[in-house]
Design an enzyme around this catalytic site. Structure first.
Site, PDB file in Angstrom:
ATOM      1  N   CYS A 223      27.797  63.703  84.438  1.00 59.16           N
ATOM      2  CA  CYS A 223      28.360  62.402  84.052  1.00 59.16           C
ATOM      3  C   CYS A 223      27.228  61.395  84.070  1.00 59.16           C
ATOM      4  O   CYS A 223      26.711  61.048  85.137  1.00 59.16           O
ATOM      5  CB  CYS A 223      29.476  61.989  85.015  1.00 59.16           C
ATOM      6  SG  CYS A 223      30.170  60.347  84.678  1.00 59.16           S
TER       7      CYS A 223
ATOM      8  N   CYS B  24      30.489  56.179  78.226  1.00 58.27           N
ATOM      9  CA  CYS B  24      30.120  57.564  78.540  1.00 58.27           C
ATOM     10  C   CYS B  24      28.626  57.690  78.293  1.00 58.27           C
ATOM     11  O   CYS B  24      28.180  57.672  77.144  1.00 58.27           O
ATOM     12  CB  CYS B  24      30.902  58.561  77.689  1.00 58.27           C
ATOM     13  SG  CYS B  24      30.426  60.282  77.994  1.00 58.27           S
TER      14      CYS B  24
END
Length: 276
Positions: free
Chosen positions: A219, A75
Site C-alpha cells: 500500500c 492510492c
C-alpha cells in the site's frame, strides 16, 4: 458492449486500469465487484480509471475504486501504475504528469530507471482533515480494539490512515486487528490500518489492511503514512526504506510543511478486452 483494459501491479498491489478518454464506460458498484472477483472476474485490489482533466492545469483526472465498489480518494501504488499506463498507451509523452484526484492534485515523475516518484503532498495530521474523532492533533492516540489498547498515529495522505507500531509485524494478527481498526467508530469514513515494525531509523517493515480491500501485498499511501507517523513520533529519519510483503518503497519526507515523496516500481502484466 466491450472495452479494453490493462492489468498492472505495484509490488503486488494489483489493478485493472481503464482508459475512459477513448472509451465510454460507466462502472457501477455492482459491475466493479463482479470484475474484482478473483474466481469469476479479472480480480484486482483496485480499479483505476483515466479520465479527461477536470482542471485545465492538470493532464488527467485519476479515479480509484476499491474492490467492494466504493470510490476512494488516493492510492499511491495506483498512481505509479497510472503514470506508466498513460505513457505506455501514448496518452502523453511527458515524464512529469500532473493529475487531479477526488481530493486534490498529484505530480507523478518517471525516473530514468523506470521507477516512478510520486509527490504525495503534505501529510495532514489535523483530526478533522483525516477525519478522526479527537479534540486536538496528537502524535499518539490510544485506540481500544477488543482485548488490546493500540498506541497509534492518525494521518491523511489524501485518504485516512491509522498506523500502529508493533514488535513483530510478520506474526502480528492483522486479520483480526485490521478490520477492528478499519471500522473503528473514531474513523467516520473508515480507515486504512497499518502495522509497522521499526527495523532501524532508516528502515521499517509494514503490513496494511486497506479500507474496502483487506490486506494487500503493498500500500503506497500506507507506506507514506507509516513514515510520516514514525517521523512525527521521532522514531524515523527523513529517508526510509519501507519493506512490504510485495517489495520495497523509498519514502522521503523533510517534515511538517514539506511534501512527501514516494518512489517505487510499476509493472504491466497484460492487456485484455472484456464484454459486459
Amino acid at each position: 458492449m466491450h472495452f479494453h483494459f490493462s492489468k498492472m501491479h505495484g509490488l503486488g498491489n494489483d489493478f485493472m486500469v481503464v482508459d475512459c478518454l477513448t472509451q465510454n464506460i460507466f462502472f457501477s458498484p455492482d459491475l466493479i465487484r463482479r470484475l474484482a472477483d478473483r474466481n469469476r472476474g479479472i480480480g484486482f485490489d483496485q480499479l483505476l480509471v483515466v479520465e479527461a482533466p477536470y482542471d485545465p492545469e492538470t493532464d488527467f483526472h485519476y479515479r480509484i475504486f476499491n474492490s467492494d465498489g466504493t470510490e476512494v480518494e488516493q492510492c499511491g501504488n495506483g498512481a505509479r501504475c497510472f503514470a506508466r499506463f498513460v505513457r505506455m498507451k501514448g496518452l502523453t509523452n511527458r515524464t512529469t504528469i500532473l493529475v487531479s484526484t477526488k481530493k486534490g492534485k498529484m505530480s507523478l515523475k518517471v525516473e530514468d530507471d523506470d521507477q516512478i516518484t510520486v509527490n504525495m503532498g503534505e501529510p495532514q495530521f489535523e483530526p478533522n482533515k483525516i477525519p478522526f474523532k479527537a479534540t486536538q492533533a496528537e502524535k499518539t492516540y490510544l485506540l481500544r480494539a477488543e482485548d488490546k489498547t493500540l498506541f497509534c498515529g492518525a494521518v491523511s495522505m489524501g485518504n485516512p490512515h491509522c498506523v500502529t507500531v508493533v514488535d513483530d509485524v510478520d506474526n502480528y494478527d492483522v486479520d483480526k486487528y485490521g478490520p477492528l481498526v478499519e471500522g473503528h467508530e473514531r474513523f467516520p469514513e473508515r480507515v486504512n490500518a497499518g502495522f509497522m515494525e521499526i527495523v532501524s531509523p532508516s528502515e521499517i517493515k509494514l503490513r496494511v489492511y486497506e479500507r474496502g480491500a483487506g490486506e494487500t501485498q503493498a500500500c503506497g499511501s500506507g507506506a507514506c503514512a507509516a513514515v510520516a507517523v514514525g517521523i512525527m513520533q521521532e522514531l524515523l529519519e527523513e529517508d526510509v526504506k519501507v519493506s512490504l510483503p510485495g517489495g520495497d518503497l523509498r519514502i522521503v519526507w523533510q517534515g511538517p510543511g514539506k511534501p512527501l515523496f514516494m518512489t517505487g516500481p510499476a509493472t504491466h502484466v497484460y492487456d485484455g478486452q472484456l464484454s459486459i
